[in-house]
Design a protein around this motif. Structure first.
Motif, short mmCIF file in Angstrom:
data_model
loop_
_atom_site.label_atom_id
_atom_site.label_comp_id
_atom_site.label_asym_id
_atom_site.label_seq_id
_atom_site.Cartn_x
_atom_site.Cartn_y
_atom_site.Cartn_z
N HIS A 106 0.78 -1.21 0.09
CA HIS A 106 0.06 -0.08 0.03
C HIS A 106 0.94 1.35 0.09
O HIS A 106 2.04 1.34 0.65
N GLU A 107 0.26 2.20 -0.70
CA GLU A 107 1.19 3.50 -0.74
C GLU A 107 0.99 4.46 0.62
O GLU A 107 2.17 4.83 1.06
N HIS A 108 -0.03 4.15 1.18
CA HIS A 108 -0.16 5.01 2.40
C HIS A 108 -0.75 3.92 3.48
O HIS A 108 -1.74 3.15 3.06
N VAL A 109 -0.23 4.02 4.87
CA VAL A 109 -0.75 3.53 5.91
C VAL A 109 -0.91 4.34 6.93
O VAL A 109 -0.19 5.23 7.39
N LEU A 110 -2.09 4.04 7.72
CA LEU A 110 -2.08 4.93 9.08
C LEU A 110 -2.07 3.72 10.23
O LEU A 110 -2.89 2.74 10.08
N VAL A 111 -1.04 3.79 11.38
CA VAL A 111 -1.08 2.78 12.25
C VAL A 111 -1.30 3.37 13.53
O VAL A 111 -0.99 4.64 13.73
N ARG A 112 -1.80 2.56 14.42
CA ARG A 112 -1.95 2.93 15.80
C ARG A 112 -1.14 2.18 16.43
O ARG A 112 -1.08 0.70 16.22
N ALA A 113 -0.57 2.56 17.63
CA ALA A 113 0.43 1.63 18.46
C ALA A 113 0.66 2.20 19.68
O ALA A 113 0.51 3.28 20.14
N LEU A 114 1.40 1.50 20.73
CA LEU A 114 1.92 2.01 21.79
C LEU A 114 3.45 2.28 21.72
O LEU A 114 4.04 1.59 21.17
N ASP A 115 3.77 3.35 22.36
CA ASP A 115 5.35 3.67 22.47
C ASP A 115 6.04 2.93 23.55
O ASP A 115 5.22 2.06 24.28
N ARG A 116 7.37 3.24 23.67
CA ARG A 116 8.13 2.37 24.64
C ARG A 116 7.60 2.74 26.29
O ARG A 116 7.65 1.91 26.85
N GLU A 117 6.72 3.88 26.43
CA GLU A 117 6.14 4.17 27.52
C GLU A 117 4.79 3.68 27.76
O GLU A 117 4.03 3.70 28.94
N GLY A 118 4.26 3.12 26.63
CA GLY A 118 2.90 2.46 26.80
C GLY A 118 1.81 3.47 26.37
O GLY A 118 0.58 3.43 26.51
N ASN A 119 2.11 4.99 25.81
CA ASN A 119 1.17 5.88 25.39
C ASN A 119 0.89 5.47 23.97
O ASN A 119 1.82 5.12 23.13
N GLU A 120 -0.46 5.40 23.61
CA GLU A 120 -1.02 5.26 22.48
C GLU A 120 -0.57 6.29 21.34
O GLU A 120 -0.87 7.56 21.80
N PHE A 121 -0.07 6.06 20.14
CA PHE A 121 -0.24 6.95 19.13
C PHE A 121 -0.33 6.62 17.89
O PHE A 121 -0.67 5.39 17.49
N GLU A 122 -0.81 7.74 17.01
CA GLU A 122 -0.95 7.21 15.51
C GLU A 122 -0.17 7.69 14.52
O GLU A 122 0.49 8.92 15.01
N MET A 123 0.38 7.33 13.40
CA MET A 123 1.10 7.60 12.50
C MET A 123 0.91 7.56 11.21
O MET A 123 0.39 6.16 10.96
N GLU A 124 0.78 8.38 10.39
CA GLU A 124 0.67 8.05 8.86
C GLU A 124 1.91 8.18 8.30
O GLU A 124 3.03 8.81 8.55
N ALA A 125 2.12 6.88 7.17
CA ALA A 125 3.23 7.11 6.53
C ALA A 125 3.04 6.66 5.21
O ALA A 125 2.15 6.14 4.89
N THR A 126 4.00 6.97 4.34
CA THR A 126 4.22 6.49 2.92
C THR A 126 5.76 6.29 2.59
O THR A 126 6.60 6.35 3.43
N ASP A 127 5.53 5.80 1.33
CA ASP A 127 7.24 5.56 0.75
C ASP A 127 7.77 4.60 1.66
O ASP A 127 7.19 3.52 2.21
#
Ligand code: ZN
Length: 171
Positions: A106-127
């Protein structure tokens, strides 16, 4: 700094096929593993490394697709919640060193995850970053990028790896 052994295709295929389980506790032990995975990834000049590649059956990966390799990202229990478009990308993998093949992603993804401290975040990414997320996410389900290729190509890759190993043994 502590480096981890990266499972290799084809001999460690059983470990690489592990379907990883969700992380329930983010503690110091996990954070140490994540730091060691980042060290290992940078040491091998990779842009991503997933838990199943270092023999751990829980869902997380590390990545850094920045030009200067100074922007590490940690994703615990990642979910790809949106995708759009298609592209072809030439991919490699620290578990299949020396092999680069075109894949469809896929050209574009939106991902949701927890970071190193357990805080939820979302990130859009391409390429590169978008492809990296899809590649590492696949690892958590036991999938490798070469699974997309024809059987003929996969056999050719096995032969290529054997040849590279023999050459390395001869020095
Ligand atoms: Zn990989």
């Amino acid at each position: 700094m502590s480096l981890m052994h990266v499972l290799q295709f084809p001999e460690d295929i059983e470990g690489l096929r592990t379907h990883a389980k969700p992380v329930e506790n983010i503690d110091g032990e996990l954070q140490t593993i994540l730091d060691n995975m980042l060290d290992t990834m940078y040491q091998h000049k990779g842009v991503g490394l997933a838990s199943t590649q270092v023999g751990i059956p829980y869902r997380f990966f590390v990545m850094d697709t920045s030009e200067d390799s100074d922007s590490p990202i940690i994703m615990i229990n990642p979910e790809i919640i949106e995708t759009a478009g298609d592209l072809e990308w030439e991919e490699g993998c620290l578990s299949i060193p020396g092999i680069y093949e075109k894949t469809k992603r896929h050209e574009h993804v939106l991902v949701r995850a927890l970071d190193r401290e357990g805080n939820e975040f979302e990130m859009e990414a391409t390429d590169l970053a978008g492809v990296c997320i899809q590649h590492e996410y696949d690892h958590l389900n036991g999938d490798l990028f070469i699974d997309q290729l024809s059987r003929l190509k996969q056999n050719r890759i096995r032969k290529q790896i054997q040849k590279m190993r023999k050459e390395a043994e001869r020095g």
